[in-house]
Scaffold this motif. Structure first.
Motif, short mmCIF file in Angstrom:
data_model
loop_
_atom_site.label_atom_id
_atom_site.label_comp_id
_atom_site.label_asym_id
_atom_site.label_seq_id
_atom_site.Cartn_x
_atom_site.Cartn_y
_atom_site.Cartn_z
N TRP A 142 0.91 -1.01 -0.08
CA TRP A 142 0.02 -0.08 0.00
C TRP A 142 0.84 1.34 0.18
N THR A 143 0.63 2.20 -0.70
CA THR A 143 1.36 3.45 -0.78
C THR A 143 0.59 4.54 -1.08
N THR A 144 1.05 5.64 -0.73
CA THR A 144 0.09 6.90 -1.04
C THR A 144 1.01 8.00 -1.98
N THR A 145 2.15 7.44 -2.35
CA THR A 145 2.86 8.05 -3.44
C THR A 145 3.16 7.14 -4.70
N PRO A 146 1.96 7.20 -5.48
CA PRO A 146 2.30 6.17 -6.71
C PRO A 146 3.56 6.72 -7.78
N TRP A 147 3.70 7.95 -7.59
CA TRP A 147 5.02 8.43 -8.42
C TRP A 147 6.38 7.74 -8.14
N THR A 148 6.36 6.98 -6.93
CA THR A 148 7.54 6.43 -6.50
C THR A 148 7.53 4.94 -6.76
N ILE A 149 6.52 4.48 -7.24
CA ILE A 149 6.49 2.71 -7.69
C ILE A 149 7.62 2.74 -8.65
N PRO A 150 7.76 3.49 -9.74
CA PRO A 150 8.87 3.36 -10.77
C PRO A 150 10.49 3.02 -10.10
N ALA A 151 10.43 3.74 -8.83
CA ALA A 151 11.66 3.50 -8.19
C ALA A 151 11.83 2.43 -7.25
N ASN A 152 10.83 1.46 -7.20
CA ASN A 152 10.67 0.43 -6.37
C ASN A 152 11.86 -0.63 -6.39
N GLN A 153 12.61 -1.05 -5.42
CA GLN A 153 13.54 -2.13 -5.55
C GLN A 153 13.40 -3.24 -4.63
N GLY A 154 12.29 -3.05 -3.60
CA GLY A 154 12.26 -4.15 -2.61
C GLY A 154 10.77 -4.09 -2.02
N ILE A 155 10.51 -5.09 -0.98
CA ILE A 155 9.44 -5.05 -0.28
C ILE A 155 9.79 -5.48 1.05
N ALA A 156 9.50 -4.63 1.98
CA ALA A 156 9.86 -4.86 3.48
C ALA A 156 8.84 -5.35 4.27
#
Length: 929
Positions: free
Chosen positions: A230-244
């Motif tokens: 879940w996130t409130t900043t969809p624009w950061t999805i392209p920067a995703n490198q992991g799932i904590a």
């Protein structure tokens, strides 16, 4: 001669109407011309030192009411300390670097890129100096005393040099480093921001749930399962490198409508409700630790995301699995370090998506949000899109949202000496006491301090780069830069080439050809003001380090209190202050922050023109500034009325001591009447309590103590019946001189006590008191005197004042019944209990005079009170209209009016006084007209 001429109607040049708006500036000019501040410093040479270090206001615009609250509070403290046996110099300061000045130049049409950096910075300097002059005039208009001709200014070469040396000392200890980390970034300012430059406002944000299909489930999860974040900043999805995930939490694999998902067990009910799942089936339960190093398919790009462990994962909201983009979140960055996750930033300095975000390049990050959610939906990865309003960090200057963005910056490590800082906090006294916890927690929880800024107007970072890119932060080079700044100012950094800023003959193995470049970033402005403990306290001979007191608004726990503490402990191992006093903000009467856009501002200049600066000072002394302070025009109207009472009471005493010479007319304490001694005791109680309140910066208690004394003890009691003595008795009558002795003592003591709060008025009074010092500010605070009979007097007169209250109630009832008009028309008979009889005998005073009635008697113990007597616990009080006629001189109703044939309209007492003091009138009689 007229009867009026036999009365002692004193006169004073101290006018009833103050005329403060017209007179204050003249008094201030006289203080400056006569060097009163400097005289006070000379008087205090060799005394213990008290240093209040001024937190520098930013040099931009005229002052507001928050400035007035702050500066007047400081002035009250410094004036009091200077009059209380301390050498208390006050050096005002200004903060002059930073973005607001660049913005002001932009508004004036000045284009930074159309001139050299040195030329642009000179325009910034000129603007700052003009703003300082504005504010200096404003502060002096408030009556603030200090070394206004020699302030400290953060753009002064000597200040900049000291700041560079603070930086150098931190670099020498290894606290300064270069790193790629996510930091607060303001796209609207195109610069990093410190935590102190962040404020929070509500914004509406998207809320999305996204699925990441399992690629490698380590034998525990099938590839037909998806992790949900879940996130409130969809624009950061392209920067995703992991799932904590949190290693200690339970997670579940659930089956829903033929699909499998992983969420935290505790979050399943809320996730199911949000996503509209009916009866999800739990297939497996496992610890978060079992998910480590699994991989998932990125929902937009052809790469995988690594499942990592992180204690920052909570169950407050979302799914218990956290979208991790190390380039756009501090927790993400820290958690990703252990797994060597790439630190990728997908936006540039303007907040525009860059080439690291294919499909969204060239789009402002906020406008990319709907584009990202559309792409996720197209890929079948968007499980839910919603919107919600929440608190979000904003740039405190532009008021626009900030983002976390990984950039290469210079940092000051806080972690390297955090324990030292926390230990120093324990040794500092905080008022209010919660300030200690607040600052402690901020230091405990804060990350390293990003000290570089991508702006023009500030102190350059004294860093060079060798040909191989290696940064150079050597003691030799930094000290050389400090020397240059001290001699020429920091603009030299932009006027000379790097090689000309290095020590002569300097070499470095990374530059075999002798070529060097220099850093273009400037210091965070909080490093500027945060270095003032060395640039000012440790540098100026009249000051000392550490300061006794820092006093600023409560926002400075994340600002100046914070930055000063970090740099001070880093450089000296000590906190820069022994005590921290914080104040709240000034708000309007509805509790809103004052702003021009709301039209709810009240500026000091408006109050000065209508009421005078003295009224602002009195208002400051009445408020509880430990929390936010509401300000309205009504506050100043009330303060003006309170001032009027102070002024008029002081004026009455001045007029009635105008013929009193302390050298010849003073009456010793032992020869005073009982009531006079009581007032001397009360005065000393006020002195003692006021000084105790001043010592803990409790101005409101000082003002309340003195005002209550003036109104209740004096105006409503002592000075009320004093008229029958000081007006009526002969000029040199012992009873009159007794009261004048008391009034003179009160005048001198209260004038001194009130000088820190109301300097204009007290300096107006001072020349009328016959004291040796030329100004009240050059005198010392009154010392407390104790008397052998003070406890007995307090008990005796407190009991009498209770009795007096009963008489006043009886008089009021008689007035309502039309028995009397004024109290001097009354005859009072008291049917007293035995203790009350003893009290009235013990006070050894003219009770009739004390009660301001024309006849008073205590009935025989055996007498019965009439039915109309007013009953109290200790007495019954009968009030009748006094018999006789009104004396033309004392206005009492007496049966002996005309008893002296020479004075047919005077009572026997007045006839005797006139005969003794004006014998010529016995022969001539009074004029009738």
């Amino acid at each position: 001669m007229k009867i009026k001429e036999t009365l002692n109607l004193g006169k004073t040049p101290f006018a009833m109407r103050a005329g403060l708006p017209n007179k204050e500036a003249g008094w201030q000019a006289a203080w400056e011309e006569n060097h009163v501040y400097q005289q006070r410093q000379q008087l205090n040479e060799g005394k213990p030192t008290f240093i209040l270090h001024d937190g520098p206001p930013f040099a931009n615009g005229n002052i507001h009411m928050g400035h007035a609250l702050n500066k007047i509070s400081k002035d009250i403290i410094v004036r009091y300390k200077a009059m209380s046996g301390y050498r208390a110099p006050y050096v005002p300061g200004w903060d002059t670097h930073g973005l607001p000045i660049e913005q002001q130049l932009a508004k004036k049409g000045i284009k930074r890129k159309e001139m050299s950096m040195a030329e642009y910075r000179e325009l910034c300097r000129q603007f700052a100096m003009k703003e300082i002059e504005k504010q200096r005039t404003d502060f002096k208009r408030l009556g603030v005393s200090g070394d206004w001709d020699h302030p400290y200014i953060t753009l002064q070469p000597e200040f900049e040099a000291a700041e560079i040396r603070v930086f150098g000392e931190m670099a020498k200890k290894g606290y300064i480093y270069h790193g790629l980390k996510p930091v607060y970034w303001s796209p609207s300012s195109e610069s990093t921001l410190a935590e102190a430059e962040i404020e929070y406002h509500d914004i509406k944000s998207p809320s999305i749930f996204v699925s990441f299909p399992v690629v490698d489930g380590k034998g525990l999860l099938d590839s037909d399962t998806s992790f949900i974040i879940w996130t409130t900043t969809p624009w950061t999805i392209p920067a995703n490198q992991g799932i904590a995930v949190n290693p200690r939490f339970d997670y579940v694999q659930v089956a829903v409508d033929g699909k499998k998902y992983v969420v935290a067990a505790e979050m399943l009910p809320s996730v199911a409700e949000t996503l509209g799942w009916d009866n999800p089936e739990i297939l497996k339960t496992f610890k978060g630790s079992e998910l480590e190093n699994m991989t998932a398919q990125h929902p937009l790009y052809d790469r995988t995301s690594l499942v990592i462990l992180g204690d920052h994962v909570t169950l407050d909201a979302g799914t218990g699995l956290v979208h991790t983009a190390p380039g756009h979140g501090e927790d993400d960055y820290k958690a990703g370090l252990a797994y060597h996750l790439p630190v990728v930033s997908v936006v540039d300095e303007k907040g525009v998506m860059n080439e690291e975000a294919p499909g969204f390049t060239g789009v402002f990050y906020d406008k990319a949000n709907p584009m990202v959610t559309d792409a996720l939906e197209k890929n079948g990865r968007l499980l839910k899109l919603d919107f919600f309003t929440h608190s979000y960090p904003h740039d405190w200057r532009t008021k626009k949202p900030v983002i976390f963005r990984a950039t290469t910056q210079w940092f000051a490590s806080v972690d390297a000496f955090r324990d030292q800082i926390l230990a120093q906090i324990d040794g500092v006294d905080f008022e209010p006491s919660w300030g200690k916890t607040r600052l402690y927690n901020m230091i405990r929880d804060r990350g390293d301090w990003v000290i570089s800024r991508q702006r023009a107007w500030g102190v350059p970072l004294p860093i060079f780069y060798a040909e191989n890119g290696e940064p150079i932060l050597e003691p030799e080079t930094i000290e050389h830069v400090a020397d240059l700044f001290g001699k020429y100012g920091s603009n030299i950094w932009f006027e000379r080439e790097a090689k000309d800023l290095l020590p002569e003959g300097y070499t470095h193995p990374g530059s075999p050809n002798g070529e060097f470049t220099k850093e273009t970033d400037i210091m965070d402005v909080w490093f500027d003001s945060g270095s003032s403990h060395q640039a000012v306290l440790a540098a100026r001979p009249e000051l000392s380090f550490p300061a006794d007191l820092y006093l600023e608004g409560s926002d400075q726990y994340r600002g100046w209190f914070n930055s000063s503490l970090i740099t001070s402990v880093a450089v000296t191992g000590k906190a820069p202050y022994r005590q921290v006093l914080s104040q709240g903000f000034t708000l309007d009467d509805k509790g809103r922050k004052m702003s021009k856009s709301l039209g709810n501002t009240i500026v000091p200049d408006t109050i000065e023109k209508q009421y005078g600066a003295e009224i602002i000072r009195l208002w400051v002394s009445t408020v509880d500034a430990s929390s936010d302070v509401k300000v309205s025009m009504d506050n100043f109207a009330q303060a003006s009325e309170a001032y009027r009472k102070i002024r008029n009471t002081m004026r009455f005493m001045l007029a009635n001591t105008s013929d009193f010479d302390p050298e010849t007319d003073r009456v010793a304490y032992g020869d005073l009447g009982s009531v006079d001694r009581y007032l001397e005791v009360r005065l000393n109680q006020v002195i003692e309590a006021s000084r105790q309140a001043y010592d803990v910066y409790d101005f409101a208690t000082v003002e309340k103590l003195i005002s209550n004394f003036l109104v209740n003890d004096l105006s409503a009691f002592y000075l009320d019946f004093a008229k029958d003595v000081v007006y009526i008795e002969g000029q040199n009558d012992i009873k009159r001189r007794r009261m004048q002795t008391v009034m003179a003592d009160i005048l001198v003591a209260l004038t001194k006590l009130l000088t820190p709060i109301l300097p204009h008025t007290m300096e107006e009074i001072w020349p009328l008191l016959g004291q040796s010092e030329s100004y009240a500010f050059l005198s010392e605070m009154p010392e407390v005197t104790h008397f052998d009979d003070e406890s007995e007097l307090i008990d005796l007169w407190s009991a009498f004042l209770d009795f007096r209250t009963e008489v006043q109630k009886a008089l009021e009832m008689a007035r309502d019944q039309k028995v009397i008009g004024k109290s001097l028309e009354a005859a009072v008979t008291v049917y007293a209990s035995e203790p009350l009889r003893d009290l009235l005998n013990a006070i050894d005073a003219n009770v009739m005079q004390l009660l301001i009635v024309s006849h008073f008697e205590v009935a025989a113990a055996s007498a019965d009170a009439p039915s109309d007597a007013v009953a109290f616990d200790d007495a019954k009080i009968a009030v009748a209209h006094a018999e006789g006629e009104v004396c033309d001189r004392c206005r009492m109703t007496r049966t002996d009016v005309g008893s002296d044939a020479h004075f047919p309209t005077l009572c026997g007492r007045c006839a005797a006084i006139v005969t003794k003091n004006f014998p010529e009138v016995v022969e001539t009689g009074f004029e009738t007209k």
